[in-house]
Design an enzyme around this catalytic site. Structure first.
Site, PDB file in Angstrom:
ATOM      1  N   HIS A  93     -12.548   3.276  -0.280  1.00 16.65           N
ATOM      2  CA  HIS A  93     -12.596   2.273   0.810  1.00 16.65           C
ATOM      3  C   HIS A  93     -13.332   1.011   0.358  1.00 16.65           C
ATOM      4  O   HIS A  93     -13.835   0.250   1.196  1.00 16.65           O
ATOM      5  CB  HIS A  93     -13.348   2.807   2.057  1.00 16.65           C
ATOM      6  CG  HIS A  93     -12.637   3.869   2.825  1.00 16.65           C
ATOM      7  ND1 HIS A  93     -13.297   4.886   3.458  1.00 16.65           N
ATOM      8  CD2 HIS A  93     -11.318   4.064   3.077  1.00 16.65           C
ATOM      9  CE1 HIS A  93     -12.429   5.679   4.069  1.00 16.65           C
ATOM     10  NE2 HIS A  93     -11.214   5.197   3.845  1.00 16.65           N
ATOM     11  N   ARG A 153      -2.488  -2.045  -3.552  1.00 14.86           N
ATOM     12  CA  ARG A 153      -3.682  -1.233  -3.375  1.00 14.86           C
ATOM     13  C   ARG A 153      -3.586  -0.059  -4.342  1.00 14.86           C
ATOM     14  O   ARG A 153      -2.592   0.670  -4.355  1.00 14.86           O
ATOM     15  CB  ARG A 153      -3.741  -0.701  -1.948  1.00 14.86           C
ATOM     16  CG  ARG A 153      -4.914   0.226  -1.773  1.00 14.86           C
ATOM     17  CD  ARG A 153      -4.841   0.968  -0.478  1.00 14.86           C
ATOM     18  NE  ARG A 153      -6.022   1.806  -0.328  1.00 14.86           N
ATOM     19  CZ  ARG A 153      -6.035   2.931   0.370  1.00 14.86           C
ATOM     20  NH1 ARG A 153      -4.953   3.356   0.981  1.00 14.86           N
ATOM     21  NH2 ARG A 153      -7.131   3.625   0.455  1.00 14.86           N
ATOM     22  N   ASN A 188       0.875  -1.165   0.000  1.00 15.19           N
ATOM     23  CA  ASN A 188       0.000   0.000   0.000  1.00 15.19           C
ATOM     24  C   ASN A 188       0.916   1.220   0.000  1.00 15.19           C
ATOM     25  O   ASN A 188       1.448   1.615   1.032  1.00 15.19           O
ATOM     26  CB  ASN A 188      -0.883  -0.050   1.258  1.00 15.19           C
ATOM     27  CG  ASN A 188      -1.847   1.114   1.332  1.00 15.19           C
ATOM     28  OD1 ASN A 188      -1.784   2.047   0.528  1.00 15.19           O
ATOM     29  ND2 ASN A 188      -2.742   1.074   2.299  1.00 15.19           N
ATOM     30  N   GLU A 206      -8.168  -4.836   5.180  1.00 18.70           N
ATOM     31  CA  GLU A 206      -8.006  -4.527   3.761  1.00 18.70           C
ATOM     32  C   GLU A 206      -6.858  -5.325   3.140  1.00 18.70           C
ATOM     33  O   GLU A 206      -6.946  -5.742   1.989  1.00 18.70           O
ATOM     34  CB  GLU A 206      -7.788  -3.020   3.586  1.00 18.70           C
ATOM     35  CG  GLU A 206      -9.073  -2.243   3.862  1.00 18.70           C
ATOM     36  CD  GLU A 206      -8.864  -0.756   4.068  1.00 18.70           C
ATOM     37  OE1 GLU A 206      -8.410  -0.380   5.170  1.00 18.70           O
ATOM     38  OE2 GLU A 206      -9.152   0.020   3.152  1.00 18.70           O
ATOM     39  N   ARG A 234     -11.121  15.909   7.043  1.00 20.79           N
ATOM     40  CA  ARG A 234     -11.919  16.337   5.876  1.00 20.79           C
ATOM     41  C   ARG A 234     -13.324  16.729   6.297  1.00 20.79           C
ATOM     42  O   ARG A 234     -13.918  16.094   7.168  1.00 20.79           O
ATOM     43  CB  ARG A 234     -12.024  15.199   4.855  1.00 20.79           C
ATOM     44  CG  ARG A 234     -10.709  14.764   4.282  1.00 20.79           C
ATOM     45  CD  ARG A 234     -10.921  13.742   3.163  1.00 20.79           C
ATOM     46  NE  ARG A 234      -9.679  13.061   2.868  1.00 20.79           N
ATOM     47  CZ  ARG A 234      -9.524  11.743   2.875  1.00 20.79           C
ATOM     48  NH1 ARG A 234     -10.544  10.942   3.128  1.00 20.79           N
ATOM     49  NH2 ARG A 234      -8.357  11.206   2.610  1.00 20.79           N
TER      50      ARG A 234
END
Ligand code: ADP
Length: 411
Positions: A193, A104, A12, A397, A254
């Site tokens: 996601h 990823r 990743n 993940e 965010r």
């Protein structure tokens, strides 16, 4: 393509970091998809700085965590350092037991609906998506190129954050803006996601003893980045992130949903540039903008001490979450489960309690003692009488990426 090995290295690659895990797929599968087959995990951070750091944990040998500090110039140097750490444990990248490297990739646009073996054309297409994912895809591409240079003979698989959301119906994916303008610039809701939403929605069905095709699940992935998705019978029908990961829930840094006119106002009245507004909304908003902290543990601690700004930030966070639970209940029509996942979702009992509070009429409730249990296992936290199962389902993940990559190369 048939793989001979049973190991998958998951990479990743971020702009200044690389996270990695080496998994043995025979172990993970025999253990029902648990973490049993993890051979090594680690990360390199602050790449390109003087004080880069590599933290490597050799799980296979049971050895201690090893930390090294010192300059690591770029992703190539980072991956070489990772390869050296793995070699020191007899798990080197040259091992014939390595079946694939799973990468990823944040943005797969509309083209990549499945995990994909990387070749030149695939890499070009991922590059073509850089304008819609300027913060993420370039780092992912660098990671892929570096890994390809190290093991050009090995299948390398891209697993896209957007892929799970490509099943969204057109009416959920389109913004209500001029169609020609939207299409010319590939402006639509892609969602992110996805690897986590796919994994968690499947695990939630398993927790209920059902096949994914039989259940409707609202997944709340609450990490530093946060997103909700509505999953009907195993297919994503709506998700809260959009063209970029900025839309939707209140996140660590965010803003999530905002009137787009706020951005014109900041430009015209506050004299901010597009880049400044981008930074404001992506890095200086959300919980950190509201109260100066983006770690839910710290926010809860401040609330316990009577801090009003922290309390308001928490309430804004919860209010948005509740609105999405309501919206996705309407989208799904029938909800079988609400699943909380990621750092906040898995650990912050007060967030779960507050998000579901007052939703009894919708069949949703949280049992205080079940909610207080700490565990790494998927678990129900709703009382028996509740019509909707409320669950905590730890996401994984890396395992999902490894499984998808391995399934592709061993098919
Ligand atoms: P990401 O992958 O998006 O960086 P994670 O899923 O790891 O994020 O979540 C990180 C966040 O989880 C932290 O910022 C913090 O707010 C929250 N978190 C982690 N542990 C706890 C805890 N024990 N209690 C409350 N919140 C937690």
């Amino acid at each position: 393509m048939t793989a001979t090995g049973t190991r998958v290295l998951v990479l990743n690659s971020g702009s200044s970091s690389v996270k990695y895990q080496l998994l043995d797929m025979t172990d993970t599968q025999s253990a029902g998809g648990s973490a049993a087959g993890r051979l090594a995990v680690g990360l390199v951070e602050r790449i390109g700085e003087e004080n880069s750091r590599l933290v490597h944990t050799p799980l296979a040998t049971g050895g201690d965590k090893r930390e090294t500090e010192g300059p690591i110039a770029d992703h190539e140097a980072a991956l070489k350092a990772v390869a050296a750490e793995l070699s020191a444990d007899g798990l080197g990248l040259d091992s014939p037991q390595l079946a694939a490297i799973g990468h990823r990739v944040v943005h797969g646009g509309l083209k990549f609906t499945e995990p994909t073996v990387i070749n030149d054309a695939v890499l070009q297409e991922i590059e073509r998506l850089v304008p819609v994912a300027p913060l993420h895809n370039p780092a992912n591409i660098t990671g892929i190129r570096t890994a390809l240079a190290l093991r050009p003979d090995l299948p390398q698989v891209a697993v896209f954050d957007t892929a799970f959301h490509t099943t969204m119906p057109e009416y959920a994916a389109r913004y209500a803006i001029d169609v020609e303008t939207a299409d010319a610039h590939r402006i639509r809701r892609y969602g992110f996601h996805g690897t986590s939403h796919a994994y968690v929605s499947r695990k939630t069905a398993a927790l209920l003893g059902k096949d994914p095709s039989e259940v409707n699940v609202i997944v709340l992935h609450l990490g530093n980045g946060a997103s909700a998705s509505a999953v009907a019978g195993g297919r994503c029908v709506d998700t809260s992130m959009g063209l970029t990961p900025l839309e939707g829930l209140v996140m660590g840094t965010r803003s999530g949903d905002i009137d787009p006119a706020v951005t014109f106002h900041l430009g015209r009245v506050a004299g901010m540039s597009a880049d400044e507004i981008d930074t404001l909304l992506n890095k200086k908003s959300g919980l950190i903008g509201l109260c100066g902290d983006n770690d839910m543990r710290e926010i809860r601690r401040r609330i316990d001490e009577g801090d009003e700004r922290a309390a308001l930030a928490f309430d804004i966070y919860i209010h948005r979450l509740k609105k999405y639970i309501g919206a996705y209940s309407a989208v799904l029509g029938r909800v079988d489960a609400v699943a909380f996942t990621a750092g906040v979702g898995e650990n912050a009992a007060p967030v779960r309690e507050a998000a579901v509070a007052g939703l009894e009429e919708m069949g949703m409730a949280v049992d205080a003692s079940l909610n207080a249990v700490r565990s790494d296992e998927p678990r129900l936290i709703s009382p028996e009488y509740a019509r909707v199962a409320v669950a905590v389902v730890p996401t994984d993940e890396e395992l999902e990426i490894a499984q998808q990559a391995y399934a592709l190369v061993s098919a």
